[in-house]
Design an enzyme around this catalytic site. Structure first.
Site, PDB file in Angstrom:
ATOM      1  N   ASP A  94       0.671  -1.144  -0.130  1.00  0.00           N
ATOM      2  CA  ASP A  94      -0.136   0.022  -0.093  1.00  0.00           C
ATOM      3  C   ASP A  94       0.912   1.392   0.114  1.00  0.00           C
ATOM      4  O   ASP A  94       2.050   1.066   0.559  1.00  0.00           O
ATOM      5  CB  ASP A  94      -0.938  -0.098   1.523  1.00  0.00           C
ATOM      6  CG  ASP A  94      -2.125   0.727   0.984  1.00  0.00           C
ATOM      7  OD1 ASP A  94      -2.212   1.378   0.049  1.00  0.00           O
ATOM      8  OD2 ASP A  94      -2.825   0.939   2.179  1.00  0.00           O
ATOM      9  N   ASN A 102     -10.930  -2.448  -5.582  1.00  0.00           N
ATOM     10  CA  ASN A 102     -10.156  -1.677  -6.305  1.00  0.00           C
ATOM     11  C   ASN A 102     -10.702  -1.120  -7.651  1.00  0.00           C
ATOM     12  O   ASN A 102     -10.385  -0.135  -8.289  1.00  0.00           O
ATOM     13  CB  ASN A 102      -8.777  -2.105  -6.712  1.00  0.00           C
ATOM     14  CG  ASN A 102      -7.674  -2.099  -5.255  1.00  0.00           C
ATOM     15  OD1 ASN A 102      -6.856  -2.838  -5.052  1.00  0.00           O
ATOM     16  ND2 ASN A 102      -8.053  -1.006  -4.582  1.00  0.00           N
TER      17      ASN A 102
HETATM   18  C1  IPE Z   1      -5.393  -2.861  -0.420  1.00  0.00           C
HETATM   19  O1  IPE Z   1      -5.159  -1.527  -0.627  1.00  0.00           O
HETATM   20  C2  IPE Z   1      -5.446  -3.458  -1.548  1.00  0.00           C
HETATM   21  C3  IPE Z   1      -4.070  -3.705  -2.195  1.00  0.00           C
HETATM   22  C4  IPE Z   1      -3.185  -3.481  -1.561  1.00  0.00           C
HETATM   23  C5  IPE Z   1      -4.267  -4.213  -3.618  1.00  0.00           C
HETATM   24  P1  IPE Z   1      -6.228  -0.344  -0.650  1.00  0.00           P
HETATM   25  O2  IPE Z   1      -5.459   0.743  -0.717  1.00  0.00           O
HETATM   26  O3  IPE Z   1      -7.038  -0.617  -1.572  1.00  0.00           O
HETATM   27  O4  IPE Z   1      -6.793  -0.269   0.982  1.00  0.00           O
HETATM   28  P2  IPE Z   1      -7.796   0.702   1.660  1.00  0.00           P
HETATM   29  O5  IPE Z   1      -8.838   1.106   0.528  1.00  0.00           O
HETATM   30  O6  IPE Z   1      -6.863   1.702   1.881  1.00  0.00           O
HETATM   31  O7  IPE Z   1      -8.491  -0.191   2.629  1.00  0.00           O
HETATM   32  C1  IPE Z   2      -1.417   0.236  -3.334  1.00  0.00           C
HETATM   33  O1  IPE Z   2      -1.215   1.635  -3.358  1.00  0.00           O
HETATM   34  C2  IPE Z   2      -1.645  -0.493  -4.832  1.00  0.00           C
HETATM   35  C3  IPE Z   2      -3.071  -0.706  -4.885  1.00  0.00           C
HETATM   36  C4  IPE Z   2      -3.919  -0.783  -4.283  1.00  0.00           C
HETATM   37  C5  IPE Z   2      -3.388  -1.308  -6.141  1.00  0.00           C
HETATM   38  P1  IPE Z   2      -2.401   2.607  -3.434  1.00  0.00           P
HETATM   39  O2  IPE Z   2      -2.642   3.090  -4.616  1.00  0.00           O
HETATM   40  O3  IPE Z   2      -3.590   2.130  -2.452  1.00  0.00           O
HETATM   41  O4  IPE Z   2      -1.762   3.776  -2.637  1.00  0.00           O
HETATM   42  P2  IPE Z   2      -2.546   4.669  -1.803  1.00  0.00           P
HETATM   43  O5  IPE Z   2      -3.098   3.802  -0.342  1.00  0.00           O
HETATM   44  O6  IPE Z   2      -3.583   5.771  -2.370  1.00  0.00           O
HETATM   45  O7  IPE Z   2      -1.412   5.694  -1.331  1.00  0.00           O
HETATM   46 MG    MG Z   3      -4.031   2.311  -0.737  1.00  0.00          MG
END
Ligand code: IPE
Ligand code: IPE
Ligand code: MG
Length: 257
Positions: free
Chosen positions: A22, A70
């Protein structure tokens, strides 16, 4: 912190490490870059971590790459992530294969764009007999969907006479999940500081050790990974029982970075 390029030898290497990668978006925003650049930079961290895990002989590594939730993101970001997946597999497949790494995908990948499905199937097919490490990519994965899928498959087995209701126990139910042939994660790492599971492996992490860092995924290095493993190896996993005798009175605490 572990020194660069040092691959330490651990007494207690987790058999299965799962990671919620994340913070790609935050990494990019902080640098005034588009979020997609964070995902691209995150791909380099994937490579670092796979390599490090394979060096220290982790048996299974699972990365949460795209959740069922997502899809709520803007279309251009979703498309970029899909293209990146193809690019990653295309670019890394041969090296992963040469390192005897088996690639698996958890989640309903058949509903991804056809070019992703083709690339995933090519990777799975080529590496299916590899044995050094299993590299699981959770794509279009959600734990609740996985559990419902397992229930449906079990129900069908009951209807078809291949299973009995009275025989169902935790062990048997586990055999209907993506993790059917590997142990539950010993260690779950989450980057970018959120204290939640975001629908990842809810059944399987019942007794997993959690390690959360504020470091965002694109910044995550092998040294962070080794620190997590080192902290993990000092923990006392009681599984509801009592302290193991060698740890009595020690009260080992984990350090976070
Ligand atoms: C969790 O990250 C999903 C992945 C790493 C693929 P998110 O960024 O989607 O999680 P939330 O929305 O902060 O819970
Ligand atoms: C994790 O990084 C990757 C995926 C969930 C695909 P994020 O895209 O969730 O990054 P933040 O949480 O917005 O910083
Ligand atoms: Mg995230």
């Amino acid at each position: 912190m572990y020194q660069k390029d040092e691959a330490p030898s651990f007494d207690n290497v987790p058999r299965h490490i799962a990671i919620i990668m994340d913070g790609n978006g935050r990494w990019a925003s902080k640098r005034l870059l588009p979020r997609t650049m964070g995902h691209r930079e995150g791909m380099k961290a994937i490579k670092r971590v796979v390599k490090a895990c394979s060096e220290i002989k982790v048996k299974a590594l699972t990365l949460y790459a795209f959740s069922t939730e997502n899809w709520r993101r803007p279309k251009n970001e979703v498309n970029y992530l899909m293209d990146l997946l193809i690019e990653f597999l295309n670019r890394e497949l041969q090296e992963l294969h040469e390192n005897n790494i088996k690639i698996n995908v958890w989640g309903d990948y058949h509903s991804l764009p056809p070019k992703c499905v083709d690339e995933i199937e090519r990777a799975r097919h080529l590496t299916q007999h590899n044995e050094a490490m299993v590299f699981n990519l959770a794509i279009n994965y959600g734990s609740r969907t996985e559990i419902v899928r397992g229930v449906k498959r079990w129900g069908q087995d009951v209807l078809d006479g291949r299973a009995n209701i009275d025989d169902l126990d935790e062990h048997m139910f586990s055999s209907y999940l993506y993790t059917h042939d590997i142990p539950d994660p010993d260690l779950l790492i989450r980057t970018a500081g959120e204290f939640r599971l975001s629908n990842f492996l809810l059944w399987q992490v019942a007794y997993t050790e959690l390690w959360i860092t504020d470091v965002t995924w694109p910044e995550f290095t092998r040294e962070h990974l080794f620190q997590a493993i080192s902290d993990y190896s000092k923990r006392d996993r009681r599984f509801g029982g009592l302290n193991s005798p060698k740890r009595e009175g020690k009260n080992v605490k984990s350090k976070n970075i």
